[in-house]
Design a protein around this motif. Structure first.
Motif, mmCIF file in Angstrom:
data_model
loop_
_atom_site.group_PDB
_atom_site.id
_atom_site.type_symbol
_atom_site.label_atom_id
_atom_site.label_comp_id
_atom_site.label_asym_id
_atom_site.label_seq_id
_atom_site.Cartn_x
_atom_site.Cartn_y
_atom_site.Cartn_z
ATOM 1 N N LEU A 134 0.860 -1.181 0.000
ATOM 2 C CA LEU A 134 0.000 0.000 0.000
ATOM 3 C C LEU A 134 0.898 1.233 0.000
ATOM 4 O O LEU A 134 1.763 1.364 0.876
ATOM 5 C CB LEU A 134 -0.911 0.014 1.232
ATOM 6 N N PRO A 135 0.734 2.126 -0.965
ATOM 7 C CA PRO A 135 1.563 3.339 -0.994
ATOM 8 C C PRO A 135 1.446 4.124 0.317
ATOM 9 O O PRO A 135 0.375 4.169 0.940
ATOM 10 C CB PRO A 135 0.991 4.141 -2.166
ATOM 11 N N HIS A 136 2.551 4.733 0.717
ATOM 12 C CA HIS A 136 2.595 5.441 1.998
ATOM 13 C C HIS A 136 1.533 6.532 2.097
ATOM 14 O O HIS A 136 0.942 6.737 3.159
ATOM 15 C CB HIS A 136 3.989 6.029 2.241
ATOM 16 N N GLY A 137 1.265 7.215 0.995
ATOM 17 C CA GLY A 137 0.240 8.258 1.010
ATOM 18 C C GLY A 137 -1.131 7.715 1.371
ATOM 19 O O GLY A 137 -1.882 8.338 2.124
ATOM 20 N N LEU A 138 -1.456 6.539 0.856
ATOM 21 C CA LEU A 138 -2.741 5.919 1.189
ATOM 22 C C LEU A 138 -2.737 5.403 2.625
ATOM 23 O O LEU A 138 -3.769 5.433 3.304
ATOM 24 C CB LEU A 138 -3.062 4.787 0.210
ATOM 25 N N PHE A 139 -1.592 4.945 3.091
ATOM 26 C CA PHE A 139 -1.466 4.501 4.480
ATOM 27 C C PHE A 139 -1.776 5.657 5.429
ATOM 28 O O PHE A 139 -2.581 5.517 6.350
ATOM 29 C CB PHE A 139 -0.051 3.966 4.721
ATOM 30 N N THR A 140 -1.156 6.817 5.203
ATOM 31 C CA THR A 140 -1.377 7.959 6.095
ATOM 32 C C THR A 140 -2.802 8.508 5.961
ATOM 33 O O THR A 140 -3.398 8.943 6.949
ATOM 34 C CB THR A 140 -0.351 9.082 5.850
ATOM 35 N N ARG A 141 -3.347 8.448 4.745
ATOM 36 C CA ARG A 141 -4.734 8.894 4.535
ATOM 37 C C ARG A 141 -5.700 7.986 5.305
ATOM 38 O O ARG A 141 -6.634 8.471 5.945
ATOM 39 C CB ARG A 141 -5.053 8.889 3.048
ATOM 40 N N ALA A 142 -5.467 6.672 5.246
ATOM 41 C CA ALA A 142 -6.327 5.718 5.961
ATOM 42 C C ALA A 142 -6.286 5.989 7.458
ATOM 43 O O ALA A 142 -7.323 5.991 8.133
ATOM 44 C CB ALA A 142 -5.888 4.280 5.663
ATOM 45 N N ARG A 143 -5.096 6.247 7.973
ATOM 46 C CA ARG A 143 -4.959 6.523 9.405
ATOM 47 C C ARG A 143 -5.680 7.818 9.785
ATOM 48 O O ARG A 143 -6.419 7.862 10.769
ATOM 49 C CB ARG A 143 -3.491 6.630 9.786
ATOM 50 N N ALA A 144 -5.491 8.855 8.982
ATOM 51 C CA ALA A 144 -6.120 10.143 9.283
ATOM 52 C C ALA A 144 -7.644 10.040 9.229
ATOM 53 O O ALA A 144 -8.340 10.566 10.115
ATOM 54 C CB ALA A 144 -5.618 11.206 8.311
ATOM 55 N N GLU A 145 -8.169 9.357 8.231
ATOM 56 C CA GLU A 145 -9.626 9.212 8.122
ATOM 57 C C GLU A 145 -10.187 8.408 9.289
ATOM 58 O O GLU A 145 -11.230 8.764 9.847
ATOM 59 C CB GLU A 145 -10.003 8.571 6.786
ATOM 60 N N ALA A 146 -9.504 7.328 9.655
ATOM 61 C CA ALA A 146 -9.969 6.521 10.786
ATOM 62 C C ALA A 146 -9.927 7.325 12.075
ATOM 63 O O ALA A 146 -10.858 7.262 12.893
ATOM 64 C CB ALA A 146 -9.124 5.247 10.910
ATOM 65 N N ARG A 147 -8.845 8.103 12.255
ATOM 66 C CA ARG A 147 -8.725 8.941 13.460
ATOM 67 C C ARG A 147 -9.834 9.972 13.508
ATOM 68 O O ARG A 147 -10.493 10.162 14.543
ATOM 69 C CB ARG A 147 -7.363 9.615 13.492
ATOM 70 N N ASP A 148 -10.092 10.653 12.371
ATOM 71 C CA ASP A 148 -11.136 11.676 12.328
ATOM 72 C C ASP A 148 -12.516 11.076 12.592
ATOM 73 O O ASP A 148 -13.333 11.704 13.273
ATOM 74 C CB ASP A 148 -11.125 12.384 10.971
ATOM 75 N N GLU A 149 -12.769 9.874 12.076
ATOM 76 C CA GLU A 149 -14.057 9.245 12.292
ATOM 77 C C GLU A 149 -14.240 8.792 13.733
ATOM 78 O O GLU A 149 -15.363 8.675 14.215
ATOM 79 C CB GLU A 149 -14.223 8.042 11.341
ATOM 80 N N SER A 150 -13.143 8.536 14.429
ATOM 81 C CA SER A 150 -13.244 8.066 15.811
ATOM 82 C C SER A 150 -13.475 9.202 16.799
ATOM 83 O O SER A 150 -13.879 8.952 17.930
ATOM 84 C CB SER A 150 -11.982 7.282 16.214
ATOM 85 N N GLU A 151 -13.211 10.414 16.382
ATOM 86 C CA GLU A 151 -13.348 11.569 17.289
ATOM 87 C C GLU A 151 -14.770 12.068 17.361
ATOM 88 O O GLU A 151 -15.613 11.877 16.623
ATOM 89 C CB GLU A 151 -12.416 12.701 16.840
#
Length: 151
Positions: A134-151
């Protein structure tokens, strides 16, 4: 569940004819990887198992009982896993880049479900993302989206 995956690979390796149900196998592998995240910190938090069930139910359009059974099997049999490679190889063969992104995002969602990211959880997600290319950009995007959805 993981034993069934190993048995399938053994049969294929011996050249035996096997009936493969890719959709079921992909579900089992997704459940196994998400269960690894839910237990990476060596404790099973109810919030993580609920998130795991809900993610599998929504993603694979399962009824509640089927999703719960998949989670229970994944959690019960996760100790039998010998290597992430056996799972990530199947992911690489059957998942598009979008599906890989969604899997990593779901891993982050399970990790964030208890309100904290354990170092073991983060390491495991990074390792899986690397193994599935998985490209690093998609990795960081996945993490950011999951974090934002959890807040």
């Amino acid at each position: 569940m993981l034993q069934q995956i190993r048995k399938l690979f053994d049969q294929i390796g011996r050249g035996q004819s096997v009936e493969v149900h890719p959709e079921k196998d992909v579900r089992m592998i997704s459940a196994a990887l998400l269960a690894e995240i839910a237990t990476a910190d060596h404790k099973v938090d109810e919030r993580e198992t609920v998130a795991l069930k809900n993610l599998l139910q929504a993603h694979y359009q399962l009824d509640s009982a089927s999703a719960q059974e998949l989670v229970e099997r994944a959690l019960a049999e996760r100790q039998e896993a010998t290597s992430l490679y056996e799972f990530t190889q199947t992911v690489n063969s059957n998942f598009s880049e979008r599906d890989k992104y969604l899997l990593v995002k779901q891993m982050w969602q399970v990790a964030y479900a208890d309100g904290e990211i354990d170092a073991f959880e983060e390491h495991l997600i990074r390792r899986v993302a690397d193994l599935i290319y998985l490209p690093h950009g998609l990795f960081t995007r996945a993490r950011a989206e999951a974090r934002d959805e959890s807040e």
